[in-house]
Design an enzyme around this catalytic site. Sequence first.
Site, PDB file in Angstrom:
ATOM      1  N   GLU A 120       0.835  -1.211   0.000  1.00 45.57           N
ATOM      2  CA  GLU A 120       0.000   0.000   0.000  1.00 45.57           C
ATOM      3  C   GLU A 120       0.868   1.259   0.000  1.00 45.57           C
ATOM      4  OE1 GLU A 120      -2.532  -1.395   3.378  1.00 45.57           O
ATOM      5  OE2 GLU A 120      -4.149  -0.727   2.059  1.00 45.57           O
ATOM      6  N   GLU A 140      -3.930  -9.347   4.020  1.00 43.93           N
ATOM      7  CA  GLU A 140      -4.720  -8.981   5.212  1.00 43.93           C
ATOM      8  C   GLU A 140      -5.889  -9.918   5.472  1.00 43.93           C
ATOM      9  OE1 GLU A 140      -3.494  -6.945   2.995  1.00 43.93           O
ATOM     10  OE2 GLU A 140      -2.668  -5.173   3.978  1.00 43.93           O
TER      11      GLU A 140
END
Length: 709
Positions: A120, A140
Amino acid sequence: MFHITDIKFRYTELTMTTQYRSTDGIAWIELDNPPVNGLGLATRKGVVAGLERAQGDDQVRAIVIIGSGRGFSGGADIREFGKPEAFAEPSLPAVIAAMEGCSKPIIAAIAGMALGGGLELALGAHYRIAAADAKIGLPEVNLGLLPGAGGTQRFPRCVGVETALQMIVSGKPVAAAKLAQTGLFEGVVEAGELQQAAIDLAAKVADGSAHPRLRDQSVPAGDHAQAIAAARAMVDKTAPHFPAPKRCIAAVEAACTLPFDEGLKLEGQAFVDLINSPESKALRHAFFAERAASKIDDIGPEVQPRQVRSVAVIGAGTMGSGISLSFLSAGMPVQILELKQEALDRGVAHIRKTIERSVQKGRISAEQAEQTMALLKPTLDYADLAEADLIIEAVFEDYAVKDAVFAQLDAVAKTGAILASNTSTLDLDRIAAQTQRPGDVVGMHFFSPANIMKLLEVVRGKDTAKDVMATVMALAKQIRKTAVVSGVCDGFIGNRMIEQYGRQAGFLLDEGALPAQVDAAVERFGMAMGPFRMGDLAGNDIGWAIRKRRYVEQPEMIYSKTADLLCERGRFGQKTGAGWYDYQPGDRNAQRSAEVEQMVIEHSAALGVQRREISDEEIVQRLIYSLVNEGAQILAEGIAARASDIDLVYLSGYGFPLWRGGPMFHADQVGLDEVVAAIDGFAQRYQGAAWTVSPLLRELAENGKRFNG
Ligand code: NAD
């Protein structure tokens, strides 16, 4: 400019975990937070400080963010999990916003890995380049979460909806080379060329006026609705109990349909919802449980493991052949010993068949299969085992047989060889006492089928040497098992608890339930298999033999007689075509058995018990709380070092639902006071002798405490 001119140039420290240097017009911000450059608070601060310094330096015309050591970044710093630092400012979204707000071009140069928050962060850069073998992923979902720093919005904008869905929903990383054709990277190069590639790219983009930001782009065209519907259908089928995959899909959908900032908001809300969800808590618990279980309190890194280059297995039955397969698959030479040629041939044939099946399924090549088989050396002669580093016994579950085997091993094994027993219930200390070297004896309790089941209970005897424990724990990793240490007791952690579960299942039959009802109730709770289907699979005769021993050793322990009556009819389970259920030849599907149900009802009558309607809730509570209660006792006795070890045993070896985090974690969620109240209620009403609340459980409940922290 833009050449590596000063390789000895020293970075200046921005924070302890971020380094900065500026040379030839490029500011290098290096993430330096071993082991995986986790994006902890200090690192995040360091990146922002680096950006500010670069912005304010007229000499700097481009910025490169790069990782030191093992890679770019593995994402969030798990040492900050659950601590205020994890969400302290600058948060990861704030760091990314600072990157996007920077007027100078930022290049993320990725080697090794960019995972989770690490990826990210890179998506916040204007340009990305990567080493071909770098691992790229958003894992995640494995912790019941979704990428919460814009990953669900920026990633589809550069790789497309299908790839984004595939990677975010599965959580599986891929090599950067696989994404070379997407808009994620400006270039994918060999690892050794990454720095120069960053310098070249910096030269190319330094003077451009506008630098691309993923937030300004739209998702590449395609049939998004179709891809999203397909992902939803897949998730409904494969992960119905987990909310995270569904929220991941909804967030990717938002990237297609909403303006960027609204999509970001939706992602943020989903992240908050998920982090508070019981399923994510359970997954995070399991994650930390696995890490904790690999550590033994009194054995530090100063204890050197022994070298294990070759393994010998005694007994080529169900377990012996499965154990051999586990080591063979890890590339270790295995000797396998039996008393009779016929039994040896049977075991070897089973091993060969299993390996050939892997070839048919395309998991390994025919050549690999031959190489694996070549590692196997069958023998009938104990003298052949003289050089083995580790010898694992998997003969009949009988003291006389095991005692004789260990005495023989003591005579032939070389000094320093580890002697392990796969016993499920027997006293390891007694077995060790058959040898002159009890320090070398350890329990390695594999589960059936041993080549598939993840769990390995490592049984520490009273004399087991520390380096033997360290060796076996390290070996477990090598053969990809989840190792949990257990002290010596009847059944160790897992089977001692399942015994109580099985007893309650039996009492439920006496009181009014039927096998199919009990199984269905706990299977709805999430257990992979109810107790009666499990008995039929494992063989009811095994439990019968154990009970016969217990009737002598622990006459005060009461059982329902139904399981013995079943075995007296020869109904041992799938292997005899009949157990608690009926089975058609060649079909493992359990069919309700009128004969067994009649037997159960008649037995209640013989006991003078008025059968009653039993709710599914009572069934689940009695079975699951029996695990919890015995687990508490195991903890109190120090057989397990921590409650999370017990959870791990149940998650990896007994089909306990992952989304409930294991029996002890589940009890924590329910509230220990409620668990105790329920058990007290059951104990008062019926089968009082079957329930004694563990003093530890009662004490924790009374003090408002939990098993897991
Ligand atoms: P099994 O009957 O399938 O195999 C035992 C093998 O040991 C047989 O092939 C037998 O010929 C051989 N054997 C017996 N005495 C021997 C000797 N003196 N020397 C060499 N070989 C000898 O049994 P199993 O299910 O593989 O169980 C073996 C051990 O593993 C037991 O201690 C059992 O409790 C334990 N275990 C079994 C399971 C399971 O689910 N079956 C799970 C975990 C542990």
